[in-house]
Design a protein around this motif. Structure first.
Motif, PDB file in Angstrom:
ATOM      1  N   PRO A   1      36.518  17.725  -5.930  1.00 58.98           N
ATOM      2  CA  PRO A   1      35.562  18.279  -5.339  1.00 58.98           C
ATOM      3  C   PRO A   1      35.657  18.674  -4.780  1.00 58.98           C
ATOM      4  CG  PRO A   1      35.595  15.937  -5.545  1.00 58.98           C
ATOM      5  CD  PRO A   1      37.320  16.310  -5.607  1.00 58.98           C
ATOM      6  N   SER A   2      34.975  20.373  -5.390  1.00 58.38           N
ATOM      7  CA  SER A   2      34.533  21.745  -4.046  1.00 58.38           C
ATOM      8  C   SER A   2      34.041  21.318  -2.778  1.00 58.38           C
ATOM      9  CB  SER A   2      33.768  22.312  -5.209  1.00 58.38           C
ATOM     10  OG  SER A   2      32.852  22.398  -5.387  1.00 58.38           O
ATOM     11  N   GLY A   3      34.343  21.938  -1.846  1.00 56.81           N
ATOM     12  CA  GLY A   3      33.658  21.712  -0.861  1.00 56.81           C
ATOM     13  C   GLY A   3      34.716  21.725   0.970  1.00 56.81           C
ATOM     14  N   LYS A   4      34.037  21.941   2.038  1.00 54.31           N
ATOM     15  CA  LYS A   4      34.986  22.051   2.841  1.00 54.31           C
ATOM     16  C   LYS A   4      35.519  20.687   3.933  1.00 54.31           C
ATOM     17  CE  LYS A   4      33.758  24.482   7.579  1.00 54.31           C
ATOM     18  NZ  LYS A   4      32.838  25.210   7.875  1.00 54.31           N
ATOM     19  N   TYR A   5      36.991  21.073   3.686  1.00 55.05           N
ATOM     20  CA  TYR A   5      37.689  19.847   3.567  1.00 55.05           C
ATOM     21  C   TYR A   5      38.004  20.175   5.606  1.00 55.05           C
ATOM     22  CZ  TYR A   5      36.325  18.528  -0.658  1.00 55.05           C
ATOM     23  OH  TYR A   5      35.421  17.683  -1.959  1.00 55.05           O
ATOM     24  N   ARG A   6      38.850  19.086   6.017  1.00 56.98           N
ATOM     25  CA  ARG A   6      40.102  19.583   6.895  1.00 56.98           C
ATOM     26  C   ARG A   6      41.350  18.578   6.303  1.00 56.98           C
ATOM     27  NH1 ARG A   6      40.177  16.759  12.725  1.00 56.98           N
ATOM     28  NH2 ARG A   6      39.520  14.540  11.152  1.00 56.98           N
ATOM     29  N   ILE A   7      42.790  19.514   5.656  1.00 54.81           N
ATOM     30  CA  ILE A   7      43.638  18.587   5.274  1.00 54.81           C
ATOM     31  C   ILE A   7      44.398  19.136   6.018  1.00 54.81           C
ATOM     32  CG2 ILE A   7      45.439  19.648   3.443  1.00 54.81           C
ATOM     33  CD1 ILE A   7      42.465  20.731   1.804  1.00 54.81           C
ATOM     34  N   THR A   8      45.520  17.950   5.850  1.00 57.07           N
ATOM     35  CA  THR A   8      45.949  17.789   7.793  1.00 57.07           C
ATOM     36  C   THR A   8      47.772  17.354   6.525  1.00 57.07           C
ATOM     37  OG1 THR A   8      44.325  16.171   8.870  1.00 57.07           O
ATOM     38  CG2 THR A   8      47.060  16.090   8.996  1.00 57.07           C
ATOM     39  N   ALA A   9      48.720  17.536   7.268  1.00 62.44           N
ATOM     40  CA  ALA A   9      50.020  17.483   6.726  1.00 62.44           C
ATOM     41  C   ALA A   9      51.159  16.808   7.241  1.00 62.44           C
ATOM     42  CB  ALA A   9      50.618  18.987   5.911  1.00 62.44           C
ATOM     43  N   SER A  10      51.939  15.608   7.188  1.00 60.88           N
ATOM     44  CA  SER A  10      52.495  15.139   8.494  1.00 60.88           C
ATOM     45  C   SER A  10      53.989  14.634   7.496  1.00 60.88           C
ATOM     46  CB  SER A  10      51.649  14.032   9.041  1.00 60.88           C
ATOM     47  OG  SER A  10      51.086  12.853   7.439  1.00 60.88           O
ATOM     48  N   SER A  11      54.631  14.202   8.565  1.00 60.62           N
ATOM     49  CA  SER A  11      56.021  13.947   8.122  1.00 60.62           C
ATOM     50  C   SER A  11      56.594  13.053   9.215  1.00 60.62           C
ATOM     51  CB  SER A  11      57.052  14.231   7.531  1.00 60.62           C
ATOM     52  OG  SER A  11      58.022  14.448   6.540  1.00 60.62           O
ATOM     53  N   LEU A  12      56.635  11.994   9.522  1.00 53.98           N
ATOM     54  CA  LEU A  12      57.969  10.743  10.389  1.00 53.98           C
ATOM     55  C   LEU A  12      58.475  12.208  11.025  1.00 53.98           C
ATOM     56  CD1 LEU A  12      58.031   8.395  11.842  1.00 53.98           C
ATOM     57  CD2 LEU A  12      60.226   8.185   9.711  1.00 53.98           C
ATOM     58  N   GLY A  13      59.039  12.121  12.568  1.00 57.12           N
ATOM     59  CA  GLY A  13      59.652  12.772  13.543  1.00 57.12           C
ATOM     60  C   GLY A  13      58.817  14.009  13.537  1.00 57.12           C
ATOM     61  N   TYR A  14      57.107  14.661  13.087  1.00 57.85           N
ATOM     62  CA  TYR A  14      56.960  15.853  13.619  1.00 57.85           C
ATOM     63  C   TYR A  14      55.543  15.869  13.784  1.00 57.85           C
ATOM     64  CZ  TYR A  14      60.792  17.587  10.675  1.00 57.85           C
ATOM     65  OH  TYR A  14      61.719  18.336   9.744  1.00 57.85           O
ATOM     66  N   ILE A  15      54.828  16.845  14.561  1.00 59.00           N
ATOM     67  CA  ILE A  15      53.614  16.795  15.552  1.00 59.00           C
ATOM     68  C   ILE A  15      52.907  17.003  13.910  1.00 59.00           C
ATOM     69  CG2 ILE A  15      51.915  17.844  16.500  1.00 59.00           C
ATOM     70  CD1 ILE A  15      54.467  17.959  18.634  1.00 59.00           C
TER      71      ILE A  15
ATOM     72  N   LEU B   1      36.301  26.391  -3.629  1.00 57.20           N
ATOM     73  CA  LEU B   1      35.090  26.807  -4.322  1.00 57.20           C
ATOM     74  C   LEU B   1      35.731  26.151  -5.803  1.00 57.20           C
ATOM     75  CD1 LEU B   1      35.838  30.481  -3.090  1.00 57.20           C
ATOM     76  CD2 LEU B   1      33.751  29.008  -2.505  1.00 57.20           C
ATOM     77  N   PRO B   2      34.678  26.202  -6.546  1.00 55.79           N
ATOM     78  CA  PRO B   2      34.761  25.719  -7.433  1.00 55.79           C
ATOM     79  C   PRO B   2      35.459  26.336  -8.559  1.00 55.79           C
ATOM     80  CG  PRO B   2      32.490  25.636  -7.180  1.00 55.79           C
ATOM     81  CD  PRO B   2      33.347  26.380  -6.018  1.00 55.79           C
ATOM     82  N   THR B   3      36.736  25.693  -9.125  1.00 52.96           N
ATOM     83  CA  THR B   3      37.470  26.165 -10.185  1.00 52.96           C
ATOM     84  C   THR B   3      38.350  27.115  -9.774  1.00 52.96           C
ATOM     85  OG1 THR B   3      36.320  28.365 -11.131  1.00 52.96           O
ATOM     86  CG2 THR B   3      35.590  26.363 -12.583  1.00 52.96           C
ATOM     87  N   LYS B   4      38.210  27.207  -8.643  1.00 49.35           N
ATOM     88  CA  LYS B   4      39.260  28.695  -8.007  1.00 49.35           C
ATOM     89  C   LYS B   4      40.666  27.692  -7.333  1.00 49.35           C
ATOM     90  CE  LYS B   4      36.928  32.010  -8.152  1.00 49.35           C
ATOM     91  NZ  LYS B   4      37.013  33.430  -9.150  1.00 49.35           N
ATOM     92  N   THR B   5      41.228  28.117  -7.436  1.00 46.60           N
ATOM     93  CA  THR B   5      42.841  27.475  -6.688  1.00 46.60           C
ATOM     94  C   THR B   5      43.344  27.886  -5.369  1.00 46.60           C
ATOM     95  OG1 THR B   5      44.100  26.723  -8.384  1.00 46.60           O
ATOM     96  CG2 THR B   5      45.576  27.427  -6.680  1.00 46.60           C
ATOM     97  N   SER B   6      43.309  26.705  -4.560  1.00 44.20           N
ATOM     98  CA  SER B   6      43.496  27.597  -3.117  1.00 44.20           C
ATOM     99  C   SER B   6      45.063  27.458  -2.646  1.00 44.20           C
ATOM    100  CB  SER B   6      42.149  27.017  -1.789  1.00 44.20           C
ATOM    101  OG  SER B   6      41.375  27.237  -2.172  1.00 44.20           O
ATOM    102  N   ASN B   7      45.554  28.344  -1.274  1.00 38.25           N
ATOM    103  CA  ASN B   7      47.171  27.787  -1.629  1.00 38.25           C
ATOM    104  C   ASN B   7      47.517  28.052   0.243  1.00 38.25           C
ATOM    105  OD1 ASN B   7      49.675  28.560  -1.236  1.00 38.25           O
ATOM    106  ND2 ASN B   7      49.926  29.820   0.097  1.00 38.25           N
ATOM    107  N   ILE B   8      47.051  26.850   0.211  1.00 36.17           N
ATOM    108  CA  ILE B   8      47.510  26.222   1.855  1.00 36.17           C
ATOM    109  C   ILE B   8      49.227  25.604   1.643  1.00 36.17           C
ATOM    110  CG2 ILE B   8      46.900  25.040   3.365  1.00 36.17           C
ATOM    111  CD1 ILE B   8      44.505  24.005   1.201  1.00 36.17           C
ATOM    112  N   ASN B   9      49.528  26.378   3.484  1.00 38.05           N
ATOM    113  CA  ASN B   9      50.928  26.728   3.675  1.00 38.05           C
ATOM    114  C   ASN B   9      50.976  25.933   5.169  1.00 38.05           C
ATOM    115  OD1 ASN B   9      52.251  27.343   1.673  1.00 38.05           O
ATOM    116  ND2 ASN B   9      51.611  29.447   1.783  1.00 38.05           N
ATOM    117  N   PHE B  10      52.120  25.012   5.304  1.00 39.78           N
ATOM    118  CA  PHE B  10      52.029  24.151   6.838  1.00 39.78           C
ATOM    119  C   PHE B  10      53.193  24.773   7.492  1.00 39.78           C
ATOM    120  CE2 PHE B  10      49.016  21.714   4.123  1.00 39.78           C
ATOM    121  CZ  PHE B  10      47.431  22.057   5.075  1.00 39.78           C
ATOM    122  N   GLU B  11      53.075  24.620   8.933  1.00 42.49           N
ATOM    123  CA  GLU B  11      54.114  24.472   9.619  1.00 42.49           C
ATOM    124  C   GLU B  11      54.276  23.458  10.629  1.00 42.49           C
ATOM    125  OE1 GLU B  11      56.326  28.697   9.953  1.00 42.49           O
ATOM    126  OE2 GLU B  11      54.578  28.995  11.096  1.00 42.49           O
TER     127      GLU B  11
END
Length: 767
Positions: free
Chosen positions: A74-88, A97-107
């Motif tokens: 659902p479109s809207g404002k979100y906090r998105i978290t990436a996690s993995s064992l052994g990493y912060i 945005l509606p119908t849009k694709t957002s690119n998110i990369n994590f380090e």
């Protein structure tokens, strides 16, 4: 009838929310996210990392190449978290945005001190450890490897406030103590289900192989408001492994105990996942073969013969993004024999304790959620069946054979609702119902003893947690009706968390617990004392035991230069009312010692835990914990019928000081060296006459159990490797020096480390 209406109401609400969600949503209101997760510094992709959309609770995994693509958000404002064992863990805020694709990369930065590890024991919902309203300690794969633990009991000592002790010189029965309280005061769960019955806990933690365990979550203090009966000292929640990627591993550890005794453990494990990650299964198996060990060479074993086999699986299937089914099954066979004349039938021995277990258990869980993840409901059930053939006898007694049958069933449902704002904060509302059934029949006809017990508990729980990044306030309660107790039992809880900064967390808690007046694990174990056996009988007027616990803690994460640090300080206080205790009431016609479980006035347990952790990149980590406590009955405890025996208010077998240290060092990526230390302080021990002339209360010395391990990895064929390891446990050979000897020994007079000095070698193949 009431339960039926409750289920129908919950199901109706769920499907109503589904219809409502569909009516107000359309494809034009949905978005897509895609991206990858990499290791900071190296740029290497991290496969199978976890992505969570915080506002909705949606959780999914990246693929084997470290990439993800998620549609229909659902479109809207979100906090998105990436996690993995052994990493912060790392999060970012994005406006979809509606119908849009957002690119998110994590380090992600490597770390063994992860504030955002996921836990479930604090609230029965998935939450970050940092945001949990209760202190939850986690024992994970790395600690199992550092301590060379092949089963659960070998690793639990490396947790603050937790001790695993051997309670019998003949059969080496173990019990887990939390904050000084005996094993019966702790609720042991398998994937959050209470299928560890009184019989299962007699040898249970030693029967569970490390290869089936993903992690162990430990909650100290009363937990009956969450998980019901027996959670007075705390909760140990064993989370079994889930399949994440296609792997296969086989390992062997061979240990040399001394006096020619060997201990072989071989494991075979496999994980298999479909290409779309919608279906997976994890298979595990272990075989263990241990010789007996006779420390003082008196012809009577101090560690018993043990042969065991375990196989099992855990699998899942996702019907769609909003429906998931999880299945678990395990089968165990175990034989153990202690005493003398071990190659002869037990009734031809002077002292013999022999038990054979056959255990089959399993369960399922169905998780459903609405499209926006605000509504979540789960249905679950687990069961376990145990058959035990036993011999607990002395003096070649043909009457000492016994048979125990045990069946446990747990079933229920839970509903959770995420509320954007309830009065003053966002909230998470949870309600559930649970049915627990246990039938136990323990027959030793030669001793005229039969325990025929059916325990049934209906329970319902409700809680609401108001929370944001800085604050959480949880108020909850559980109402249980146990067939051994006339009136329903009400167990409340209150938890408060306050984080003035992201790295500093204060917590305060009030919780309650109870134990029903029924047979427990020690009632199903018979000890040899002075050439006879000890039998436990239950006072027909035994009342329930209750506890109220309060606690406070401070949890601080910080950097000292390049070293990431964590310090946790916690104080606890528990007030037990009508505490269960054993009192000698004479002997039966055969001369066996009779102990009666009765109510004492109460007990007070108070103390403090302190933990420190340090991590320097991926090369060095250390962890330490220390507990100082006082455990006292409110009145003098009469433990012996010998008038000259000293009585004391201090609880037996409970040191006032104990702790641990673990250190891990990787000088190069393929070489690891680890060291461990477990300290056990002095304590009071009852010592019954037989080998000695009169009952007396002993004060034990303190013990230091040191260990060291070196492991080297040989990489081949990409992700494949062979690990070769060797090490020493109990380097100082810190072992009890005043063991009773011969046929008249008190088998319960045993304390200190459960093993002598052990040298071991291991090999592990990962494909």
């Amino acid at each position: 009838m009431t339960n039926r209406y409750f289920y129908l109401t919950i199901i109706g609400l769920f499907f109503y929310s589904q219809l409502l969600s569909q009516a107000h949503s359309s494809k034009e209101n949905f978005s897509t996210i895609s991206g990858h997760v990499v290791e900071k510094g190296t740029g290497l992709h991290i496969p199978y990392a976890t992505i969570k959309i915080e506002e909705t609770g949606a959780i999914f995994s990246v693929d084997g190449s470290g990439h993800f693509h998620k549609v229909n958000i659902p479109s809207g404002k979100y906090r998105i978290t990436a996690s993995s064992l052994g990493y912060i863990s790392k999060d970012t805020i994005i406006d979809l945005l509606p119908t849009k694709t957002s690119n998110i990369n994590f380090e992600l930065l490597e770390s063994s001190l992860n504030m955002n590890e996921v836990v479930v024991t604090a609230t029965r919902n998935v939450s970050k450890r940092r945001e949990s309203p209760s202190v939850i300690n986690i024992l994970g794969k790395k600690l199992f490897e550092q301590s060379a633990s092949t089963n659960l009991s070998q690793a639990l000592n490396f947790q603050s406030g937790v001790r695993v002790e051997v309670s019998c010189q003949n059969c080496a029965v173990t019990q887990v103590r939390i904050n000084g309280l005996e094993g019966q005061y702790s609720q042991i769960l398998l994937d959050s289900r209470p299928i560890f019955s009184s019989l299962a806990t007699v040898y249970g933690v030693e029967q569970l192989p490390a290869s089936m365990v993903e992690r162990v979550e430990v909650l100290r203090g009363g937990g009956s408001a969450i998980f019901g009966s027996n959670a007075i000292g705390g909760v140990i929640n064993i989370i079994t492994k889930e399949p994440i990627k296609n792997t296969l591993s086989v390992s062997n550890q061979t240990a040399f105990l001394g006096n020619g005794s060997l201990d072989f453990t071989t494991s075979l494990n496999g994980s298999f996942v479909s290409s779309d990650f919608n279906t997976g299964v994890y298979l595990f198996g272990m075989i263990r073969d241990r010789d007996s060990y006779d420390r003082d060479e008196d012809g009577f074993s101090d560690i018993p013969v043990l042969n065991g086999e375990t196989i099992g699986l855990r699998g899942y299937h996702k019907f769609n993004p909003n429906a998931r089914l999880t299945l678990e099954y395990h089968h165990m066979n175990e034989y153990r024999r202690g005493g003398d004349s071990l190659s002869r039938p037990p009734h031809e021995a002077t002292v013999a304790e022999q038990v054979s277990h056959r255990i089959d258990g399993g369960g399922f869980k169905l998780d459903l959620n609405s499209q926006d993840y605000k509504h979540r409901i789960s249905f679950f059930s687990s069961a376990q069946k145990i058959g035990r053939d036993s011999y607990f006898g002395t003096n070649k007694d043909l009457n000492a054979y016994g048979r125990t049958d045990d069946f446990t069933l747990s079933a229920g449902s839970q509903y959770s609702l995420s509320i954007k704002r309830l009065f003053f904060l966002p909230a998470e509302f949870t309600a559930g119902v649970e049915y627990n059934y246990n039938y136990l029949k323990d027959a030793m006809l030669g001793y005229n003893r039969v325990i025929d017990q059916m325990a049934i508990t209906y329970g319902g729980y409700i809680q609401n947690e108001w929370k944001n990044d800085k604050t959480s306030i949880l108020i909850g309660a559980r109402l249980d009706k146990n067939n051994f107790v006339k009136n329903p039992i009400f167990s409340p809880r209150i938890n408060i968390r306050y984080s003035p900064s992201k790295n500093l967390i204060f917590r305060g808690t009030f919780s309650s617990g109870y134990r029903a007046p029924q047979a427990y694990s020690e009632d199903l174990h018979v000890e040899a004392v002075g050439g006879n056996v000890t039998l436990i009988v239950i006072d027909p007027n035994l009342r329930p035991e209750y506890s109220n616990s309060i606690g406070a803690s401070a949890d601080y994460y910080f950097f000292a230069g390049s070293v990431q640090m964590n310090i946790l300080a916690e104080v606890f206080h528990s007030n037990l009312k009508d505490v269960f205790a054993l009192e000698p009431i004479g002997r039966d016609e055969a001369g066996n010692i009779l102990l009666q479980r009765k109510n004492e006035s109460g007990a007070i347990i108070s103390g403090a835990n302190i933990e420190a952790k340090a991590n320097y990149g991926n090369n060095f980590s250390a962890q330490a914990g220390f507990t100082i406590q006082s455990s006292r009955y409110k009145e003098l405890y009469k433990w012996s019928d010998d008038e000259n025996a000293t009585s004391d208010r201090r609880m037996h077998r409970t040191p006032n000081k104990y702790g641990y240290i673990t250190i891990s060092w990787n000088p190069i990526s393929v070489l690891n060296a680890s060291a461990t230390c477990v300290y056990t302080g002095s304590m009071l021990m009852p010592h019954f006459a037989g080998y000695i002339s009169n009952d007396r209360l002993e004060t034990t010395p303190s013990f230091l159990d040191l260990g060291f391990k070196v492991a080297y990895d040989i990489k081949f064929g990409g992700d494949h490797s062979v690990q070769i390891s060797t090490g020493i446990k109990n380097i100082l050979d810190s072992y009890q020096k005043d063991l009773d000897r011969g046929a008249l020994r008190d088998a319960g007079y045993v304390y200190g480390p459960g093993n002598p000095r052990i040298i071991y070698v291991g090999i592990k193949l990962d494909l």
